[in-house]
Enzyme design. Structure first.
Site, mmCIF file in Angstrom:
data_model
loop_
_atom_site.group_PDB
_atom_site.id
_atom_site.type_symbol
_atom_site.label_atom_id
_atom_site.label_comp_id
_atom_site.label_asym_id
_atom_site.label_seq_id
_atom_site.Cartn_x
_atom_site.Cartn_y
_atom_site.Cartn_z
ATOM 1 N N ASN A 239 2.574 -39.599 -15.923
ATOM 2 C CA ASN A 239 2.066 -40.693 -15.375
ATOM 3 C C ASN A 239 1.284 -40.770 -13.874
ATOM 4 O O ASN A 239 0.574 -41.656 -13.485
ATOM 5 C CB ASN A 239 3.339 -41.767 -15.824
ATOM 6 N N HIS A 374 -16.147 0.111 0.829
ATOM 7 C CA HIS A 374 -16.066 -0.604 2.507
ATOM 8 C C HIS A 374 -17.665 -1.599 3.111
ATOM 9 O O HIS A 374 -18.351 -0.520 3.026
ATOM 10 C CB HIS A 374 -15.571 0.427 3.306
#
EC number: 2.7.7.23
Length: 495
Positions: A239, A374
């Site tokens: 709820n 890299h």
């Protein structure tokens, strides 16, 4: 395991969900990769009911198309009934029954669209119990430490079910009851229709309560049965966002545990989140801080994490993925990715390949054994097998109006800081020198070098930056060089 052939299922999803404080319909809030409604419909579909009907009301225009998509996914028909006015759960069931033929005879299961942990086993047990006792209605109940907001189960002295009283209508003593209505029922449809026709809105909310059907059927002398569910999370509703987070955590705990029992090592379950549609092979290790989302597939003997998020990513056997963020990509067997790698949609890394630290890849295929170690951006490229892309290289794929592709062959070696200005093709076995800007195709086996000889402009700093720290430092260095004595030629050396 399926429902009997005469079973229809109504899923109530018409409520506005005001306590969620959200512009998104409550049943569309997600946990573990699916909306709450999707969780419920997946569980029901496993039992193959004769009819499956979703009752919609508030925001039905937004929910109905998603119900259609779920029907396609589940490979079955899902009907939609509309509750045009919010007149209560009893009225919602009346709207749902309107989708069934008037002569439909059998059982009707009624459940809610906001119980995401409800599973097929619980539903199958409900209908089996209901049929075994020949009840007019069988209601699932559970016991909660904090029953606030739930309808309370009122029992007779012989422990039969007398009625269900809603929170807003309960007396103080009734609110102390901890056994609650789970909101899941099995009805004989004739008994249900008869009771619904006698519902009254004479209550605190002036609505037609489905729960009032229990007392009506009991007063008719019909069998009213309750089946208690010990695991209250299976029937817990949502709820508000606190409850959503609680159930998300509980569902994740169960998903993680299932993978552990299937042979996956999860180092820290508390910081690992795995969606329900994720698959993981045996002997894979998942390190802390990992999120595996969507339809991600992880092979066997992999290492994933720490601090990794993968969404709809396929990872082959024996791969390593460390500190990586990836989506809609694939990683081949034995490949290594990370740390600090970003895989954008359309990335495909081949077997035994490598994408290292601070590498970003988008819409590119990278062949078997190729390494991008890299500090590189690879966008819109196709790279062959066993090539090596030097540090700080950039695939320049955007010309200001459109994206262009670059093709790099197999066994290529590129120097650091190479710029590939698309569209260009680098042939098999070619090399590029450090700092090269590749604007034209490079033939197979060629060395591409774009930089000319280095040129030093003497005293540039003194002229352009006089008085600066750099100028002062260079002046001192020049003065020190002038003070160095010049070594005379060695007497033994022949001029």
């Amino acid at each position: 395991m399926t429902f009997p052939g005469d079973t229809a299922v109504l899923v109530l999803a018409a409520g506005p969900g005001t306590r969620m404080r959200s512009d998104t319909p409550k049943v569309l809030h997600t946990l573990a990769g699916r909306s709450m409604l999707s969780h419920v419909l997946h569980a029901i579909a496993k039992l193959a009911p004769q009819r499956l009907i979703v009752v919609l009301g508030h925001d039905h225009q937004r929910i109905a198309p998603l119900v259609g998509e779920l029907a396609d996914t589940l490979g079955r028909t899902i009907d939609v009934a509309l509750q045009d006015r919010p007149l209560g759960t009893g009225h919602a069931v009346l709207c749902g029954l309107s989708a069934l033929p008037d002569d439909y005879a059998g059982n009707v299961v009624v459940t809610s669209g906001d119980t995401p942990l409800l599973d097929a086993d619980t539903l199958a047990d409900l209908i089996a119990t209901h049929r075994a006792v020949s009840a007019a209605v069988t209601v699932l109940t559970t016991t909660l430490d904090d029953p606030f907001g739930y309808g309370r189960i009122l029992r007779t002295q012989d422990h039969g079910v007398m009625a269900i009283v809603e929170q807003t209508d309960a007396t103080p003593s009734q609110r102390e009851i901890r056994e609650v209505n789970a909101g899941v029922y099995a009805f004989d449809i004739a008994a249900l229709r008869s009771a619904l026709s006698r519902l009254s809105s004479n209550n605190a909310q002036q609505e037609l309560y489905l729960t009032d059907v229990i007392a009506i059927l009991r007063s008719d002398g019909q069998t009213v049965h309750a089946s208690h569910v010990d695991d209250s999370a299976l029937v817990a509703g949502v709820n508000n966002r606190v409850q959503l987070a609680q159930l998300a955590s509980e569902l994740n705990r169960r998903v993680v545990a299932a993978h552990q029992l299937a042979g996956v090592t999860v180092v820290d379950p508390a910081t690992t989140w795995i969606d329900v549609d994720v698959t993981i092979g045996r002997d894979t290790v998942i390190h802390p801080g990992t999120q595996l989302l969507g339809r991600t597939q992880i092979g066997g003997r992999c290492v994933v994490g720490p601090d990794t998020t993968l969404t709809d990513v396929a990872v082959g056997d024996g791969a390593s993925v460390v500190r990586t963020h990836g989506s809609s990509s694939s990683i081949g067997d034995g490949a290594a990715v990370g740390p600090f790698t970003y895989l954008r949609p359309g990335t495909a890394l081949g077997a035994d390949g490598k994408l290292g630290a601070f590498v970003e890849v988008k819409n590119s295929t990278i062949g078997t054994g190729t390494k991008v170690p890299h500090l590189t951006y690879v966008g819109d490229a196709d790279i062959g097998e066993y090539s090596n892309i030097g540090a700080s290289s950039v695939f320049v794929n955007y010309d200001g109006t459109s994206k262009r592709r670059t093709t790099v062959g197999s066994h290529v070696r590129t120097g650091s800081d190479t710029m590939f200005v698309a569209p260009v093709t680098i042939g098999d076995g070619a090399y590029t020198g450090a700092g090269t800007v590749v604007r034209e195709d490079v033939p197979p086996g060629a060395l591409a070098v774009s930089a000319g000889p280095q040129r030093n402009i003497e005293n540039w700093v003194q002229r352009k930056r006089p008085g600066s720290p750099a100028a002062q430092a260079s002046k001192r260095a020049s003065e020190m060089a002038c003070q160095q004595p010049t070594q005379p030629p060695d007497a033994d050396q022949t001029p």
